[in-house]
Design an enzyme around this catalytic site. Sequence first.
Site, PDB file in Angstrom:
ATOM      1  CG  ASN A 202      -1.979   1.062   1.188  1.00  0.00           C
ATOM      2  OD1 ASN A 202      -1.951   1.924   0.324  1.00  0.00           O
ATOM      3  ND2 ASN A 202      -2.911   1.000   2.117  1.00  0.00           N
TER       4      ASN A 202
ATOM      5  CG  ASN B  63      -4.858   4.941  -3.749  1.00  0.00           C
ATOM      6  OD1 ASN B  63      -4.736   4.071  -2.898  1.00  0.00           O
ATOM      7  ND2 ASN B  63      -4.006   5.079  -4.749  1.00  0.00           N
ATOM      8  CG  ASP B  64      -6.012   2.355   1.403  1.00  0.00           C
ATOM      9  OD1 ASP B  64      -5.192   2.426   0.464  1.00  0.00           O
ATOM     10  OD2 ASP B  64      -5.682   2.153   2.579  1.00  0.00           O
TER      11      ASP B  64
ATOM     12  N   GLY C 160      -5.991  -2.504  -0.005  1.00  0.00           N
ATOM     13  CA  GLY C 160      -5.356  -1.202  -0.175  1.00  0.00           C
ATOM     14  C   GLY C 160      -4.066  -1.175  -0.963  1.00  0.00           C
TER      15      GLY C 160
ATOM     16  CG  ASP D 176      -8.649 -14.392 -17.071  1.00  0.00           C
ATOM     17  OD1 ASP D 176      -8.073 -15.070 -16.214  1.00  0.00           O
ATOM     18  OD2 ASP D 176      -9.893 -14.283 -17.150  1.00  0.00           O
TER      19      ASP D 176
ATOM     20  CD  GLU E 229      -6.276 -18.799 -16.851  1.00  0.00           C
ATOM     21  OE1 GLU E 229      -6.240 -19.214 -15.680  1.00  0.00           O
ATOM     22  OE2 GLU E 229      -7.135 -17.986 -17.263  1.00  0.00           O
TER      23      GLU E 229
END
Length: 614
Positions: free
Chosen positions: A135, A140-141, A160, A327, A356
């Site tokens: 973090n 900006n969490d 975070g 993905d 993947e």
Amino acid sequence: MKRRYIQFMVALLIFSGFTAEAQIKKIEPPFWWSGMQKSEVQLMVYGDDISSLEPEIDGLEIKEVKKTENPNYLFITIETKGVSAKNYTINFKKDGKVVSKQAYEIKSRKENSANRKGFDSSDMIYLLMPDRFANGNPKNDSNSALKEKANRELQGGRHGGDIQGIIDHLDYIEDLGATAIWSTPLGEDDDEVYSYHTYAQSDVYKIDARYGTNEDYKRLASEMHKKGMKLIMDYVVNHWGAEHWMVKDLPTYDWIHQFPGYAQTNYRMSTQMDPNASEIDFKMCMDGWFVKSMPDLNQNNPLVLNYLIQNAIWWIEYADLDGFRVDTYSYNDKEGVATWTKAIMDEYPNFNIVGEIWMHDQAQIAYWQKDSKVGAIQNYNSHLPSVMDFTLHDAVTAVFNEENPSWDKGTIQLYDNFVNDFLYPDIDNILVFAENHDTGRINEIYNNIEDYKLVMTLMATVRGIPQLYYGSEIGMKGDKGKGDGDIRRDFPGGWEGDANNAFSKETRTDTQNAYFNFTSKLFNWRKNKTVIHSGKTTQYIPQDEVYVYFRSNENDTVMVVINNSKDARTLDLSRFKENLKDTTTGKDIISEKSLSLENTLEIAGKSSYIIEIK
């Protein structure tokens, strides 16, 4: 008086050429570049009843204007070949009069951008989940515009971690021996829960504000490039999140696969090459949704496919990226994803993309690699440069716990995996890994450093591109049986007030330093070893759970010995004469000890050698 003022202002706005129905909310891509091979760009313009307007652009040719059943969209194809880099004005007209104007910028392209070099077998990729790594900016969490707020106490919540946290610890990653970073997606994900996962994105042109900004992501790439490191974006072409703003107001009914609405994939990717598959099974694999919160994109719709191609190219050019990991690659529409992949590789011939392909058969994985002879049987070419070696992962997670090795159990499983290398058209360009963010933690599977060292010895010396999952290098564990959050624990020291800071040698525990020091020495040695990056592999059938293979080229030979037995073994070196030739000595790169290679070689139980042959 107030009412008259409002009426006056509305009249003034109409007189000045602005009407409420002509309000433009979005244009994507938000800008483009001159000098691109993809010079025809399709602008997606979104606004209330925007399709009732006619666009004109001074200085840019409009090739096509396409409307859909949703009046809030216009798709405007422009030609940018040979145009100057500057701001242009899109005039939107109604009944011959300009009712709205919108600036659109064509930027200057970075010099030599098309020839950027992607990741390859000389790299070691460090995979991290940004929310769980560090973090760097606690401010900006949480974000007022996004639903889920930070809650580090919740295993599946947002903790975070952010882009600044990655930037702050680039020295740590570099010291480890990594040369590239694959971060799980950083795009905006506005789900109410589980949004840190970020594979259900709500805006694919925007970094999630809880990770930072688009500029922060661009700065990450810049800081990495200063260190000679490469940045790999985790790209999702198969699906978006249900909270994506376009899903909430679809441009066309068939923008996503509808049944109508939701139907889940059968997850049977083997249907994609099965000559005996039923049509319904084939369709449900590709068109079914991965989960209910991730609507499945329809790449057979040309508007969708072009949107995805442009978005991918935009991110490469904007953020100065070095690669993609894609993905759920094999869940996409086969022809659509092949077109998407080829368009990117045509724009950037030296780029790299790894897909993947989570399958458990080498032929089925090799089917998806570019120019595969397996795929050619069905006249299919994905154009995908790299695939993930899931069969090696399967073997690695079983071999070192095998209590009763036999004909087909134990280190023979490693040997048998490499027997099938002939199936891959480019064996050096496949991703090798012991674990990732979706699998069990290797240090949970093997609860000791001895087996960890055997695993990493293998990962660092076999063909392909090694990938390390964050935290394994300090012995981090995680039980997938306890939920995905447990295999995605916070990196110790990434948050102010953490009791243990594993980013620093001085504050790591002795155990953490033992894991780190071994990993760092191994992968820093690998950095400049061309013989490992592209040398020929010669392997010998394991005996008494001792697996021996060589990597060799015209200049160098490396002998790898992995003893999976708990007991010491003595090797008769005459068996390896074809590789050892007249060699009498070698140096183990881990212990830095010289070893005699004349007649026999002693190796302790559960240990390995990486021997540079003199």
